[in-house]
Design a protein around this motif. Sequence first.
Motif, PDB file in Angstrom:
ATOM      1  N   THR A  22      32.343  -5.115 -26.548  1.00 17.30           N
ATOM      2  CA  THR A  22      32.340  -4.335 -27.668  1.00 17.30           C
ATOM      3  C   THR A  22      30.996  -4.940 -28.429  1.00 17.30           C
ATOM      4  O   THR A  22      30.612  -5.880 -28.451  1.00 17.30           O
ATOM      5  CB  THR A  22      33.652  -4.756 -28.685  1.00 17.30           C
ATOM      6  N   LYS A  23      30.761  -4.048 -29.524  1.00 12.49           N
ATOM      7  CA  LYS A  23      29.362  -4.266 -30.156  1.00 12.49           C
ATOM      8  C   LYS A  23      29.788  -5.329 -31.229  1.00 12.49           C
ATOM      9  O   LYS A  23      28.940  -6.017 -31.746  1.00 12.49           O
ATOM     10  CB  LYS A  23      28.889  -2.929 -30.725  1.00 12.49           C
ATOM     11  N   ASP A  24      30.894  -5.137 -31.844  1.00 14.30           N
ATOM     12  CA  ASP A  24      31.159  -6.044 -33.064  1.00 14.30           C
ATOM     13  C   ASP A  24      31.112  -7.547 -32.345  1.00 14.30           C
ATOM     14  O   ASP A  24      30.782  -8.558 -33.284  1.00 14.30           O
ATOM     15  CB  ASP A  24      32.843  -5.808 -33.259  1.00 14.30           C
ATOM     16  N   ALA A  25      31.362  -7.889 -31.302  1.00 21.04           N
ATOM     17  CA  ALA A  25      31.619  -9.217 -30.824  1.00 21.04           C
ATOM     18  C   ALA A  25      30.103  -9.694 -30.674  1.00 21.04           C
ATOM     19  O   ALA A  25      29.969 -11.026 -30.348  1.00 21.04           O
ATOM     20  CB  ALA A  25      32.141  -9.185 -29.268  1.00 21.04           C
ATOM     21  N   LEU A  26      29.090  -8.911 -30.815  1.00 15.64           N
ATOM     22  CA  LEU A  26      27.638  -9.426 -30.890  1.00 15.64           C
ATOM     23  C   LEU A  26      27.353 -10.057 -32.195  1.00 15.64           C
ATOM     24  O   LEU A  26      26.390 -10.897 -32.118  1.00 15.64           O
ATOM     25  CB  LEU A  26      26.582  -8.063 -30.622  1.00 15.64           C
ATOM     26  N   LEU A  27      28.160  -9.894 -33.212  1.00 13.17           N
ATOM     27  CA  LEU A  27      27.788 -10.277 -34.610  1.00 13.17           C
ATOM     28  C   LEU A  27      27.664 -11.883 -34.725  1.00 13.17           C
ATOM     29  O   LEU A  27      26.452 -12.194 -35.154  1.00 13.17           O
ATOM     30  CB  LEU A  27      29.231  -9.773 -35.450  1.00 13.17           C
ATOM     31  N   VAL A  49      20.790  -7.653 -38.687  1.00 14.21           N
ATOM     32  CA  VAL A  49      21.731  -7.664 -37.739  1.00 14.21           C
ATOM     33  C   VAL A  49      22.605  -6.550 -37.850  1.00 14.21           C
ATOM     34  O   VAL A  49      23.331  -6.105 -36.808  1.00 14.21           O
ATOM     35  CB  VAL A  49      22.423  -9.048 -37.969  1.00 14.21           C
ATOM     36  N   ALA A  50      23.073  -6.084 -39.058  1.00 15.53           N
ATOM     37  CA  ALA A  50      23.911  -4.901 -39.081  1.00 15.53           C
ATOM     38  C   ALA A  50      23.316  -3.701 -38.548  1.00 15.53           C
ATOM     39  O   ALA A  50      23.964  -3.009 -37.636  1.00 15.53           O
ATOM     40  CB  ALA A  50      24.019  -4.664 -40.500  1.00 15.53           C
ATOM     41  N   GLY A  51      22.079  -3.461 -38.603  1.00  9.26           N
ATOM     42  CA  GLY A  51      21.517  -2.287 -37.809  1.00  9.26           C
ATOM     43  C   GLY A  51      21.402  -2.554 -36.316  1.00  9.26           C
ATOM     44  O   GLY A  51      21.952  -1.643 -35.541  1.00  9.26           O
ATOM     45  N   LEU A  52      21.248  -3.816 -35.803  1.00  9.00           N
ATOM     46  CA  LEU A  52      20.905  -3.685 -34.564  1.00  9.00           C
ATOM     47  C   LEU A  52      22.418  -3.755 -33.731  1.00  9.00           C
ATOM     48  O   LEU A  52      22.799  -3.177 -32.825  1.00  9.00           O
ATOM     49  CB  LEU A  52      20.367  -5.425 -34.105  1.00  9.00           C
TER      50      LEU A  52
ATOM     51  N   HIS B 162      29.858 -19.036 -26.076  1.00  7.59           N
ATOM     52  CA  HIS B 162      29.877 -18.316 -27.268  1.00  7.59           C
ATOM     53  C   HIS B 162      30.144 -19.386 -28.442  1.00  7.59           C
ATOM     54  O   HIS B 162      31.122 -20.211 -28.406  1.00  7.59           O
ATOM     55  CB  HIS B 162      31.141 -17.399 -27.521  1.00  7.59           C
ATOM     56  N   ARG B 163      29.047 -19.338 -29.461  1.00  3.88           N
ATOM     57  CA  ARG B 163      29.184 -20.513 -30.455  1.00  3.88           C
ATOM     58  C   ARG B 163      29.752 -20.178 -31.626  1.00  3.88           C
ATOM     59  O   ARG B 163      29.444 -19.173 -32.210  1.00  3.88           O
ATOM     60  CB  ARG B 163      27.539 -20.869 -30.907  1.00  3.88           C
ATOM     61  N   GLY B 164      30.735 -20.953 -32.227  1.00  2.00           N
ATOM     62  CA  GLY B 164      31.357 -20.898 -33.295  1.00  2.00           C
ATOM     63  C   GLY B 164      30.375 -21.147 -34.388  1.00  2.00           C
ATOM     64  O   GLY B 164      29.104 -21.237 -34.261  1.00  2.00           O
ATOM     65  N   GLU B 181      35.649 -11.819 -31.112  1.00  2.00           N
ATOM     66  CA  GLU B 181      35.641 -10.279 -31.422  1.00  2.00           C
ATOM     67  C   GLU B 181      34.812  -9.948 -32.491  1.00  2.00           C
ATOM     68  O   GLU B 181      34.103  -8.737 -32.801  1.00  2.00           O
ATOM     69  CB  GLU B 181      37.033  -9.780 -31.584  1.00  2.00           C
ATOM     70  N   GLY B 182      34.200 -10.641 -33.255  1.00  2.00           N
ATOM     71  CA  GLY B 182      33.067 -10.493 -34.276  1.00  2.00           C
ATOM     72  C   GLY B 182      33.643 -10.394 -35.622  1.00  2.00           C
ATOM     73  O   GLY B 182      33.080  -9.557 -36.521  1.00  2.00           O
ATOM     74  N   TYR B 183      34.843 -11.181 -35.959  1.00  2.00           N
ATOM     75  CA  TYR B 183      35.251 -10.995 -37.256  1.00  2.00           C
ATOM     76  C   TYR B 183      35.392 -12.584 -37.984  1.00  2.00           C
ATOM     77  O   TYR B 183      35.133 -13.328 -37.195  1.00  2.00           O
ATOM     78  CB  TYR B 183      36.632 -10.360 -37.255  1.00  2.00           C
ATOM     79  N   ARG B 184      35.801 -12.518 -39.318  1.00  2.00           N
ATOM     80  CA  ARG B 184      36.308 -13.729 -39.890  1.00  2.00           C
ATOM     81  C   ARG B 184      37.319 -14.351 -38.963  1.00  2.00           C
ATOM     82  O   ARG B 184      38.150 -13.379 -38.396  1.00  2.00           O
ATOM     83  CB  ARG B 184      36.680 -13.476 -41.428  1.00  2.00           C
ATOM     84  N   GLY B 185      37.337 -15.547 -38.918  1.00  2.00           N
ATOM     85  CA  GLY B 185      38.394 -16.363 -37.652  1.00  2.00           C
ATOM     86  C   GLY B 185      39.788 -16.306 -38.421  1.00  2.00           C
ATOM     87  O   GLY B 185      40.505 -17.126 -38.504  1.00  2.00           O
TER      88      GLY B 185
END
Lengths: 157, 422
Positions: A22-27, A49-52, B162-164, B181-185
């Motif tokens: 997923t793209k979100d996971a790249l954050l 970062v948001a744009g990418l 994957h680094r925290g 997944e790219g969110y606050r934990g």
Amino acid sequence: MPKTFNAKTMEKFQALSQRYPTKDALLLPVLRLAEEEFNGIDDDAMELVAGLVGVPPAKVMSVFTFYTHYRRAGSGKYLLQVCSTLPCALRGSQEIFEHLKKKLGIDSEETTKDGKFTLKKVECLGSCGTSPVVQINEDYYENLTTEKLDEILNKLQ
Amino acid sequence: MPEKTLLKHTDTPNSETMDFYLSQKGYEASRKALTSYEPAKLIDEVKGSGLRGRGGAGFSTGMKWSFVPKDIFPKYLVCNADESEPGTFKDRALIERYPHSVIEGIIIACWAVQINSAFIYIRGEFTLGAKKLQKAIDEAYQKGFLGKNIFGSKFNLDITVHRGAGAYICGEETGLLTSIEGYRGYPKIKPPFPAIQGLFAKPTVINNVETLANLPYILNNGAQWFKSMGTEKSPGPKIFCVSGHVNKPGLYELPLGTPCMEIINNYGGGVWKNRKLKAVIPGGSSAPVLTAAQAEKLNMDYEAVAAAGSMLGSGGLIVMDETVCMVNALYNLIRFYHHESCGQCTPCRYGTGWLDKILHRMEHGNGKQGDIELMLNICDNMRGKTICVLADAAAMPVQSFIKNFRDEFEYHIKEHKCTVTI
């Protein structure tokens, strides 16, 4: 000023994109790329970062502010993170912190006027067997005494 | 000292390299798994060994794997290398000094559960560890031990580091998944359990670094060998992390069930400065504190520590000598939990904040009558009332410190100072 990644960082970004479904996971990983290239993250870096990644800048800020370990823009050349949790505290981390405070003339979350040092009191660094410990930029300095710390600081230019 | 397995080579120069690992039968176990074990048989073998998760919960590893549905793809494996429980520092040694044993463990686990994609979630501070892991992974790809058709089989496996970024809560398994997944934990409500619906809503196995590092040895030496160490219900070697007031803090790999005082005196070099032992926290900062008298009779295995009213947890043994003010020690821990509460659930967000506030005033000589009861009341309103166990992890120290050292808290309130004068 809008920021852009250089070609080398973009290459790393492309490689990362292949690893996540997923793209979100790249954050989180892309915030690391920004941290590395710009030596700290500010609003412009978050917008990049948001744009990418393809998420709203507000989401990037929400995530960024949750995690304490990303380097904030404006940090000194050397970021001194002093562990203060119990195992370190039992072996003198408070003394280490007070010593740094006095020597640098700054408190936690502050930067010296010359921009060389930022001091930060942090929670457990996971190095309890070699406490007290200070992380200076990427490196751990372990089994510290105030004398050892002075020697280390003198070597940092 | 008994012969070491997991830490046998961690002090050897170049132990982190592929060449060294191959010289120690490296990757023979994973090759054997892929070529001569059906996945189901492999799960049985690991179940039979009695291996229990080394991250803190102590749940049967083979059992955990068997919960994963076989017919849903993709599935994921996540190696939990967040190592954020204060008092715990074992995974760092394995990652920095013997990363190939962890990678080989991941290969074995992924074959057993038929997973083609694994993530290693490593805490952000471990920059060196992340680099060493990546280097080891790159070496394994070059050798054909990772990637497509590993060991010449039809099995593919990718591992991503994957680094925290400095959040204790991401050591909690669902918080960790949310973080990848790219969110606050933020932790998630269970069920669904990660085995059914985990990372990216797919079936996910989450194993601790040390758990995975045990697998190559179990495969090479057999389940019986593994069971020959430790106790019947807690077999195998365990890395104990000894910190605080001992002469020789550090990592000691010993069979589960080793007496606590033997760890402190024989391996940790005894309590430092010729002082007396006052208290121990046997399993990382969340585990209830025990008195010196309790430590005298304590064996360090999952059952015995639980019977004594605490938890073996991650094996982080924090030793405190007679000079420690228990109010001050608890205040330090609660400040940690307050800082690390993710803020999702009200009982934890406010509870840790209030505990911090009360202990702050107590520590600074402004404690009030009724503060002890108030803290216990807050703990009752935290435990079991939140999405994850951080609230419990904060409440357990408070309850146990008060239970075992209540007089010190009372003295602080009455006399506005410590009982400890050294």
